[in-house]
Design an enzyme around this catalytic site. Sequence first.
Site, PDB file in Angstrom:
ATOM      1  N   ASP A   1      57.948 -22.265 -75.553  1.00 51.58           N
ATOM      2  CA  ASP A   1      58.065 -23.551 -76.222  1.00 51.58           C
ATOM      3  C   ASP A   1      58.838 -24.394 -75.394  1.00 51.58           C
ATOM      4  OD1 ASP A   1      56.298 -22.332 -78.325  1.00 51.58           O
ATOM      5  OD2 ASP A   1      58.413 -22.247 -79.458  1.00 51.58           O
TER       6      ASP A   1
ATOM      7  N   ASP B   1      46.246 -21.858 -86.747  1.00 52.85           N
ATOM      8  CA  ASP B   1      47.239 -21.472 -87.459  1.00 52.85           C
ATOM      9  C   ASP B   1      46.631 -21.203 -88.963  1.00 52.85           C
ATOM     10  OD1 ASP B   1      48.785 -22.000 -85.382  1.00 52.85           O
ATOM     11  OD2 ASP B   1      49.596 -23.848 -86.254  1.00 52.85           O
TER      12      ASP B   1
END
Lengths: 276, 212
Positions: A9, A128
């Site tokens: 990330d 997701d």
Amino acid sequence: MKRIIPCLDVRDGRVVKGVNFVGLRDAGDPVELAARYDAEGADELVFLDITASHERRQIVTELAARCAEEVFIPFTIGGGLGSVDDVRLILAAGADKVTMNTAAVEDPELVRRCAARFGAQCIVVAIDAKRVTGSGEEGRPPAWEVYVHGGRTPTGIDALAWAVRAAELGAGEFMLTSMDRDGTRDGYDLELTRAVARAVDIPVIASGGVGTLQHLADGLTSGEADAVLAASIFHFGTYSIAETKEYLAAKGIPVRVVAAAPPDAGPGTACGPAAG
Amino acid sequence: MATPRIAVVDYGMGNLASVAKALERSGADVRVTESTAAVRDAAAVVLPGVGAFRDAAARLEQSGLGVAVLERIAAGTPFLGVCLGLQLLFESSGEGGRWPGLGVFAGTVERLQTGLKVPHIGWNELEWAPAGAGMARALPAAAAVYFVHSYAALPADPTIVAATTDYGGSVVAAVARDRVWAMQFHPEKSSVVGLSLLANFVERAKKEVRAS
């Protein structure tokens, strides 16, 4: 062979979560970390960018360009890409693939346009998915709902139906994250991974919930995934890529095993002569 | 020792930065170029490429770069084709019709015939053939490389096959004849093994520079 993919990330060009590696000059530099993973035998890398500022395009493009100079395994960049032009810039800067999530759900034709222009192999659709409450109980089949905007917004869209549609539109791979398991270290949602892997004939990268090496093995065997993505177990040094590969190979899972490179001899040594 | 100048042919087919950077890391003086003159001047030529065969063949023809490449191959200049750059060396491809290639090698390019997923994306181990001896010099025994492709070459002459890989059957992974080398996989994305393969090509080019 099955692929092992560390995920980083990044925000404002820096690694967001702490990284616990010895010998890094700058543990916050995504490129140095990526080169380290290359040297250790990672098969690919994924960078998920969460930069919020208006300079994000430039920051992400610079990341792709720097990474292409130092890293000699495929890498994917995702996070907030919303147009064909966004994708073009990232790929032209040196990324091998991009992931699309919210933008693909909001405008599925974007997947088709990007696949037609750049080739399906570089368009990874990130899904997701969250298990629908009560599904899978009392004889009811399990179901999952697609969430967007970093998992904040439910869409009412069935995850399997979306996967089938996105594959038809030209997605080259899926990066499938279980929102129920993400961050739990309880292992992948194997039912979800298996259901998507069986519904489409493109590769599925399992994501969300890894805490042990057994979880990776489960994702690749009973989860039927082609690749497994993990973040914290690698970043915190819980397991090295090399021991991960040895573990999986010992279980009969086909993985690329890399002989340890001497220091300063291979790619991934960001301080090597060619980097100066 | 002279550093050979290697021309990476830019004919608008995909990102060439990775190939150029990997060659630099392997010791070459690299120029990414759209110029036929630069291709004619270089000590070695690399033809990369990602995308559709038809578009690539058309661009090579329209730009004159195809002719320049053929001249250099005929003159014995070290040459490396990568991915689409391998496929273009054959007589034709069946990708979306039937399109002519450069015809350096007899044979065609056809869609992968496999029960496995297509495109073939990922790492696979190479099995070397005698023609791959130069390419594979000093490589580790179990060498896996990164593939992204839906089509593969079917050479008419089996002796040019330098390496194969098993993807639901034997697939041509590399070909070589004289100073023409070509790889279906991506050495620039194949980590240490890929850089070693590129270094072998750069060494080959250095020898030619010294000999001339």
